[in-house]
Scaffold this motif. Structure first.
Motif, PDB file in Angstrom:
ATOM      1  N   GLY A  81      32.302  45.237  49.237  1.00 66.99           N
ATOM      2  CA  GLY A  81      33.268  44.673  50.170  1.00 66.99           C
ATOM      3  C   GLY A  81      33.950  43.395  49.707  1.00 66.99           C
ATOM      4  O   GLY A  81      34.640  42.749  50.489  1.00 66.99           O
ATOM      5  N   TRP A  82      33.776  43.017  48.446  1.00 60.81           N
ATOM      6  CA  TRP A  82      34.448  41.830  47.912  1.00 60.81           C
ATOM      7  C   TRP A  82      35.900  42.117  47.599  1.00 60.81           C
ATOM      8  O   TRP A  82      36.722  41.220  47.587  1.00 60.81           O
ATOM      9  N   ALA A  85      40.263  41.872  48.511  1.00 58.25           N
ATOM     10  CA  ALA A  85      39.919  40.571  49.069  1.00 58.25           C
ATOM     11  C   ALA A  85      40.707  40.286  50.340  1.00 58.25           C
ATOM     12  O   ALA A  85      41.898  40.576  50.424  1.00 58.25           O
ATOM     13  N   ALA A  86      40.016  39.701  51.308  1.00 58.10           N
ATOM     14  CA  ALA A  86      40.644  39.368  52.584  1.00 58.10           C
ATOM     15  C   ALA A  86      41.400  38.045  52.518  1.00 58.10           C
ATOM     16  O   ALA A  86      42.236  37.772  53.369  1.00 58.10           O
ATOM     17  N   SER A  87      41.101  37.226  51.528  1.00 58.67           N
ATOM     18  CA  SER A  87      41.763  35.922  51.402  1.00 58.67           C
ATOM     19  C   SER A  87      41.933  35.569  49.930  1.00 58.67           C
ATOM     20  O   SER A  87      41.319  36.181  49.056  1.00 58.67           O
ATOM     21  N   ARG A  90      38.588  34.510  48.459  1.00 57.42           N
ATOM     22  CA  ARG A  90      37.717  35.649  48.181  1.00 57.42           C
ATOM     23  C   ARG A  90      38.183  36.375  46.910  1.00 57.42           C
ATOM     24  O   ARG A  90      37.375  36.802  46.105  1.00 57.42           O
ATOM     25  N   ARG A  91      39.494  36.492  46.741  1.00 54.33           N
ATOM     26  CA  ARG A  91      40.044  37.122  45.543  1.00 54.33           C
ATOM     27  C   ARG A  91      39.694  36.297  44.304  1.00 54.33           C
ATOM     28  O   ARG A  91      39.307  36.839  43.265  1.00 54.33           O
TER      29      ARG A  91
END
Length: 184
Positions: A81-82, A85-87, A90-91
Motif C-alpha cells: 500500500g505504499w 502514493a497518497a501524498s 509518501r511518494r
C-alpha cells in the motif's frame, strides 16, 4: 548513522531463511512476486509478528540484478500500500526505499562478488532492506564525501536516507548481510 551492530535497536536478529513473498507466519499473498529465482517455500519456523510483511528474492546467478531487485521492491511497495502514493511525502519515502535497494545491490555487485539475496520487511514503523553477498569487505561511506567526485556515493546515500544501517556476519560462513532501515 553508520554502524556495524548486527541488528538495529529493538530487533531480535535476522529472519529465519526460507521465506519468500509471504507475510510472516503465512502463505504467499495473492499476486506476490518472488522473482524468477525465488520460488515460494513453506514458512515453517518463522516468528509470528502481526502486521509484518516479508518478501525474499534470490539473486544468486541472475543477470540484471539491480533492475530485478528494484522491480521486486516496487512490487512489494504496491502490495503493502505504499504505492500508488497518497501524498508527495509518501511518494518520496517509496522512492527512498527503491534507491536504497538499488545502492545496496549495486554495492554487492561492485565490491562483494555479487548479491545472493534481497530481503524486505515492512511493519507499521519501519521498512528493512537486507542484501546478502559473499564478500568479505566492510561497506563504509567514503570520507571525506565529495559530491562532485564520480562514484563512491552509495553508502553515503544509504546513511543519509536511512534511520540506521549495519552489517551482519554469520560465524563460520563467508559473506555478510548489509541491512538498512527506513521509516515507514
Amino acid at each position: 548513522m553508520s554502524t556495524t551492530r548486527p541488528y538495529s535497536p529493538g530487533d531480535r536478529g535476522p529472519e529465519p531463511s526460507g521465506v519468500s513473498g509471504a507475510s510472516e507466519g503465512g502463505a504467499p499473498e495473492d499476486g506476490a512476486s518472488t522473482g524468477a529465482a525465488a520460488p515460494s517455500v513453506p514458512s515453517e519456523g518463522v516468528r509470528e509478528t502481526p502486521g509484518r510483511e516479508v518478501r525474499r528474492l534470490r539473486l544468486d546467478g541472475e543477470s540484471g540484478v539491480v533492475p530485478l531487485a528494484r522491480d521486486f521492491a516496487r512490487q512489494a511497495l504496491y502490495a503493502w500500500g505504499w504505492l500508488p502514493a497518497a501524498s508527495a511525502d509518501r511518494r518520496a519515502a517509496a522512492e527512498d526505499v527503491l534507491l536504497v535497494v538499488s545502492e545496496l545491490v549495486t554495492n554487492a555487485c561492485l565490491h562483494a562478488e555479487g548479491p545472493e539475496e534481497l530481503f524486505l520487511a515492512c511493519d507499521d514503523k519501519v521498512i528493512r532492506v537486507e542484501v546478502s553477498d559473499r564478500g568479505a569487505g566492510q561497506p563504509a561511506p567514503r570520507t571525506p564525501h565529495r559530491a562532485g567526485r564520480p562514484g563512491g556515493h552509495g553508502m553515503f546515500i544509504v546513511q543519509r536516507l536511512c534511520l540506521d544501517w549495519g552489517v551482519v556476519r554469520t560465524p563460520g560462513r563467508s559473506g555478510k548481510t548489509v541491512w538498512a532501515e527506513l521509516g515507514a
